[in-house]
Design an enzyme around this catalytic site. Sequence first.
Site, PDB file in Angstrom:
ATOM      1  N   ASN A 118       1.736  -0.876  10.069  1.00  0.00           N
ATOM      2  CA  ASN A 118       2.715  -0.553  11.114  1.00  0.00           C
ATOM      3  C   ASN A 118       3.356  -1.793  11.736  1.00  0.00           C
ATOM      4  O   ASN A 118       3.759  -1.778  12.901  1.00  0.00           O
ATOM      5  CB  ASN A 118       2.064   0.300  12.201  1.00  0.00           C
ATOM      6  CG  ASN A 118       3.079   1.090  12.997  1.00  0.00           C
ATOM      7  OD1 ASN A 118       4.099   1.527  12.471  1.00  0.00           O
ATOM      8  ND2 ASN A 118       2.817   1.264  14.279  1.00  0.00           N
ATOM      9  N   ALA A 166       0.510  -3.807   4.297  1.00  0.00           N
ATOM     10  CA  ALA A 166      -0.226  -2.571   4.520  1.00  0.00           C
ATOM     11  C   ALA A 166       0.702  -1.427   4.933  1.00  0.00           C
ATOM     12  O   ALA A 166       1.919  -1.593   5.089  1.00  0.00           O
ATOM     13  CB  ALA A 166      -1.324  -2.791   5.548  1.00  0.00           C
ATOM     14  N   HIS A 167       0.103  -0.286   5.148  1.00  0.00           N
ATOM     15  CA  HIS A 167       0.805   0.976   5.381  1.00  0.00           C
ATOM     16  C   HIS A 167       1.835   0.899   6.518  1.00  0.00           C
ATOM     17  O   HIS A 167       1.634   0.239   7.525  1.00  0.00           O
ATOM     18  CB  HIS A 167      -0.208   2.088   5.708  1.00  0.00           C
ATOM     19  CG  HIS A 167      -0.981   1.834   6.974  1.00  0.00           C
ATOM     20  ND1 HIS A 167      -0.546   2.227   8.211  1.00  0.00           N
ATOM     21  CD2 HIS A 167      -2.158   1.200   7.179  1.00  0.00           C
ATOM     22  CE1 HIS A 167      -1.417   1.878   9.137  1.00  0.00           C
ATOM     23  NE2 HIS A 167      -2.414   1.245   8.530  1.00  0.00           N
ATOM     24  N   ASP A 168       2.934   1.592   6.302  1.00  0.00           N
ATOM     25  CA  ASP A 168       3.965   1.800   7.329  1.00  0.00           C
ATOM     26  C   ASP A 168       4.666   0.519   7.774  1.00  0.00           C
ATOM     27  O   ASP A 168       5.336   0.511   8.814  1.00  0.00           O
ATOM     28  CB  ASP A 168       3.383   2.523   8.558  1.00  0.00           C
ATOM     29  CG  ASP A 168       2.738   3.844   8.180  1.00  0.00           C
ATOM     30  OD1 ASP A 168       3.448   4.707   7.634  1.00  0.00           O
ATOM     31  OD2 ASP A 168       1.516   4.011   8.398  1.00  0.00           O
ATOM     32  N   THR A 211       0.803  -1.215   0.000  1.00  0.00           N
ATOM     33  CA  THR A 211       0.000   0.000   0.000  1.00  0.00           C
ATOM     34  C   THR A 211       0.843   1.276   0.000  1.00  0.00           C
ATOM     35  O   THR A 211       1.163   1.809  -1.055  1.00  0.00           O
ATOM     36  CB  THR A 211      -1.019  -0.006   1.144  1.00  0.00           C
ATOM     37  OG1 THR A 211      -0.343  -0.004   2.400  1.00  0.00           O
ATOM     38  CG2 THR A 211      -1.944  -1.213   1.037  1.00  0.00           C
TER      39      THR A 211
END
Length: 219
Positions: A167, A147-149, A129
């Site tokens: 994360n 996913a993000h981070d 992402t």
Amino acid sequence: MKPGQPIVIIGTGGSGRETLTLLHDIERNRPGTWDFRGFLGLDDPPADLLDRLGADFLGDPRTLVERLPEASTWAYALGIGNPQHRRAMDLSLTKQGLEPASLVHPSVLIGPDVEIGAGAVICANTVITTNVRIGASTQINIGCVIAHDARIGDYVTLAQSVNIAGNVTIKDDATLFTNASVIPGVHIGTNATVAAGAVVTKDVAPMTRVAGVPAKPLP
């Protein structure tokens, strides 16, 4: 058409042969990118399978340039599942002058601000992402979601359909097997192993094996 960059694949097992499929898909999408020269490996290859793929076996990667001096200008891709073995081959081949190739399947969806390390292999139908960091020579197999981070270290292995939530941090040399899932914010330590189908809800210490739903350390 001008030939692409010469490249070899290290490993003749399933991972290596799947890497050839990835390479073919890239070449169909961007003709002239790569010029596949053959497989290398430490063990005798499955000759019948390589014959059916129309692929040559070029012998031991540790002595490649000694035998074929022109190979010092080639690229290589690591089709090896084991993180420690990938690390050893990286060291041997870069000492001979070869450059690691980062291979990303044309179907991979990549959002903004994603960094992919040298020698990473990212297979078909993966989604990455945003604001993600992927380390050197990491192997991301078919159908993964990141996913993000997320922060994924060097020589990490994600088997098919691994789901990494936002994360998450995965340190160097960790391995997550098929259909493993990691919930947001979890930290997985260096050289840890997550079993197939596990759901990781808590941090995993370095050198630890976990399995189950929720995942727990194995004895």
